[in-house]
Scaffold this active site. Structure first.
Site, PDB file in Angstrom:
ATOM      1  N   GLY A 142     -29.213  29.388  50.754  1.00  0.00           N
ATOM      2  CA  GLY A 142     -29.092  29.820  49.362  1.00  0.00           C
ATOM      3  C   GLY A 142     -27.805  29.290  48.761  1.00  0.00           C
ATOM      4  O   GLY A 142     -27.320  28.213  49.126  1.00  0.00           O
ATOM      5  N   ASP A 143     -27.239  30.067  47.858  1.00  0.00           N
ATOM      6  CA  ASP A 143     -25.999  29.648  47.196  1.00  0.00           C
ATOM      7  C   ASP A 143     -24.757  29.978  48.009  1.00  0.00           C
ATOM      8  O   ASP A 143     -23.719  29.324  47.858  1.00  0.00           O
ATOM      9  CB  ASP A 143     -25.892  30.302  45.811  1.00  0.00           C
ATOM     10  CG  ASP A 143     -25.950  31.830  45.878  1.00  0.00           C
ATOM     11  OD1 ASP A 143     -26.531  32.373  46.842  1.00  0.00           O
ATOM     12  OD2 ASP A 143     -25.405  32.476  44.957  1.00  0.00           O
TER      13      ASP A 143
ATOM     14  N   THR B  32     -23.642  37.146  44.114  1.00  0.00           N
ATOM     15  CA  THR B  32     -24.673  37.755  44.963  1.00  0.00           C
ATOM     16  C   THR B  32     -25.976  37.742  44.168  1.00  0.00           C
ATOM     17  O   THR B  32     -25.954  37.690  42.945  1.00  0.00           O
ATOM     18  CB  THR B  32     -24.325  39.215  45.343  1.00  0.00           C
ATOM     19  OG1 THR B  32     -24.230  39.998  44.152  1.00  0.00           O
ATOM     20  CG2 THR B  32     -23.018  39.307  46.108  1.00  0.00           C
ATOM     21  N   GLY B  33     -27.078  37.823  44.886  1.00  0.00           N
ATOM     22  CA  GLY B  33     -28.372  37.810  44.203  1.00  0.00           C
ATOM     23  C   GLY B  33     -29.135  36.546  44.522  1.00  0.00           C
ATOM     24  O   GLY B  33     -28.856  35.868  45.527  1.00  0.00           O
TER      25      GLY B  33
ATOM     26  N   GLY C  94     -30.024  33.230  45.058  1.00  0.00           N
ATOM     27  CA  GLY C  94     -29.219  32.019  45.145  1.00  0.00           C
ATOM     28  C   GLY C  94     -29.793  30.823  44.426  1.00  0.00           C
ATOM     29  O   GLY C  94     -29.048  30.008  43.860  1.00  0.00           O
TER      30      GLY C  94
ATOM     31  N   THR D 187     -25.764  40.206  49.630  1.00  0.00           N
ATOM     32  CA  THR D 187     -24.718  39.294  50.098  1.00  0.00           C
ATOM     33  C   THR D 187     -23.410  40.028  49.883  1.00  0.00           C
ATOM     34  O   THR D 187     -23.379  40.969  49.101  1.00  0.00           O
ATOM     35  CB  THR D 187     -24.730  38.023  49.192  1.00  0.00           C
ATOM     36  OG1 THR D 187     -25.963  37.352  49.348  1.00  0.00           O
ATOM     37  CG2 THR D 187     -23.585  37.080  49.463  1.00  0.00           C
TER      38      THR D 187
ATOM     39  N   ARG E  11     -33.763  27.499  55.145  1.00  0.00           N
ATOM     40  CA  ARG E  11     -33.390  27.668  53.720  1.00  0.00           C
ATOM     41  C   ARG E  11     -31.915  28.102  53.622  1.00  0.00           C
ATOM     42  O   ARG E  11     -31.483  29.028  54.269  1.00  0.00           O
ATOM     43  CB  ARG E  11     -34.274  28.725  53.084  1.00  0.00           C
ATOM     44  CG  ARG E  11     -33.944  29.079  51.627  1.00  0.00           C
ATOM     45  CD  ARG E  11     -33.100  30.330  51.504  1.00  0.00           C
ATOM     46  NE  ARG E  11     -32.922  30.780  50.115  1.00  0.00           N
ATOM     47  CZ  ARG E  11     -32.051  31.702  49.752  1.00  0.00           C
ATOM     48  NH1 ARG E  11     -31.267  32.284  50.643  1.00  0.00           N
ATOM     49  NH2 ARG E  11     -31.943  32.060  48.486  1.00  0.00           N
TER      50      ARG E  11
END
Ligand code: GLY
Length: 372
Positions: A251-252, A272-273, A275, A221, A249
């Site tokens: 994510g964050d 990042t990573g 979520g 991200t 889906r």
């Protein structure tokens, strides 16, 4: 009659809270600072350089971060953001983005947006042009088209190769798919030679990369946060999300308070990573609130990561499968980035640009140390 007891109590409480508030208000004059995640192909360095150029030219801090991340969204080589991002389990690229503008205290976001290379521009339009905060899926695409954006195929040759690899080789690894709960265990190693036959026309390096992303679904991200000399701040997070995800889906990254939060009275944060793990601690909001209550950006980001570890009972074996980073920029220009994991060749980098120093990488601090 006026209640003097209440007034005295309120005054006392105010005095008690004062040292914490002073920690974030009694700062020196703000300076131009932009930070971002590092990203491949020099993406973060190019992003921060562009954002700083816009800020130095007197541009708005949100225009600056949008212009910065646009470079990465449009780069087909970065398979975690925008055009060329790895697709969902149906082979369709779905993009997520959120942005916040400090001066107007507004936000905008899009989730599971298909067919548009630059979700950052659509999230910015949601912020500027609508009375809503977030548009998703079909509605987000319809909205983008109203503003003249063209629907395009976001798959590239590279991301299509990775999708085919995942479909062919990995769909049923360890007997389950994303429709099961939990994080998958390690797959059986494959020999490149066995795969060459099925993927003619690709060199070994490309096949090895596609195999790696097929078995270790990435969720890279870009997050970018800006501050100018007037003390104005903005922030943005944009992504193609986790590879091979279930369609729809989010994510964050598109969740304001999760992958992004900004209050220019205090500062901004992003992530990042993975979520899902960030959302379980409302990470970006947590980081900013930690700074509001007196933590440094480094302490604030590490504290949020500690909450993630706590959700796994601090079990490092289970946490091994989690990759998560927080980025924090305080209103006085102090900044930090923290990774869940580091050490022994696993150290992550982030990117910083200031008025005085060109866009460059700096090491993230980390919470847990990978053994060999
Ligand atoms: N942080 C990006 C994602 O999990 O989608």
């Amino acid at each position: 009659m006026k209640d003097n007891r209440f007034s005295r109590r309120a005054a006392l409480m105010g005095a008690a809270a004062l040292p914490m508030i002073q920690a974030v208000t009694a700062q020196s004059k703000p300076k131009n600072v932009v930070i971002s995640s590092a990203n491949s192909y020099n993406g973060g360095v190019n992003c921060c350089a562009k954002a700083m150029e816009v800020i130095k030219a007197g541009g708005d801090t949100l225009d600056a971060v949008v212009a910065g991340v646009n470079i990465v969204e449009l780069d087909p080589r970065d398979t975690s953001v925008g055009y060329g991002g790895l697709p969902n389990e149906d082979g369709v690229v779905e993009l997520d983005c959120s942005c916040m503008h400090g001066p107007t205290r507004r936000g905008g976001a899009v989730g599971a947006l298909r067919g548009i290379k630059t979700p950052s521009k659509i999230a910015q339009l949601v912020l500027l042009e609508t009375d809503h905060m977030m548009l998703v899926g079909e509605g987000a695409l319809k909205f983008a088209k109203v503003y003249g954006f063209q629907e395009e195929d976001l798959l590239t040759d590279k991301s299509r190769l990775a999708f085919r690899m995942w479909k062919r080789e990995m769909r049923d690894r360890n007997g389950h798919t994303f429709w099961d709960s939990g994080i998958d265990g390690p797959p059986k190693p494959k020999k490149i030679g066995e795969l060459r036959k099925s993927f003619p026309g690709y060199d070994d390096e490309m096949i090895a990369w596609a195999y790696d992303v097929a078995v270790n679904p990435p969720h890279g991200t870009i997050n970018c946060i800006s501050l100018n000399e007037k003390g104005e701040m903005s922030a943005i997070t944009t992504t193609s999300g986790m590879a091979w995800k279930i369609a729809g889906r989010c994510g964050d990254s598109p969740i304001i308070g999760g992958g992004l939060w900004l209050d220019q009275d205090v500062g901004g944060a992003g992530s990042t990573g993975r979520g899902e793990e960030n959302l379980r601690v409302a990470g970006a909001h947590t980081v900013v609130e930690n700074m509001r209550h007196g933590m440094s950006p480094k302490e604030a980001a590490l504290d949020a990561l500690k909450r993630v570890a706590r959700n796994f009972d601090n079990d490092e074996e289970r946490l091994k499968a989690v990759d998560l980073n927080f980025y924090a920029l305080r209103k006085d220009g102090e900044y930090a980035a923290a990774s869940l994991w580091g050490g022994r060749g696993h150290d992550s980098q982030f990117v910083v640009a200031t008025s005085d120093k060109a866009s460059h990488q700096e090491p993230c601090v980390y919470l847990l140390e990978r053994k060999a």
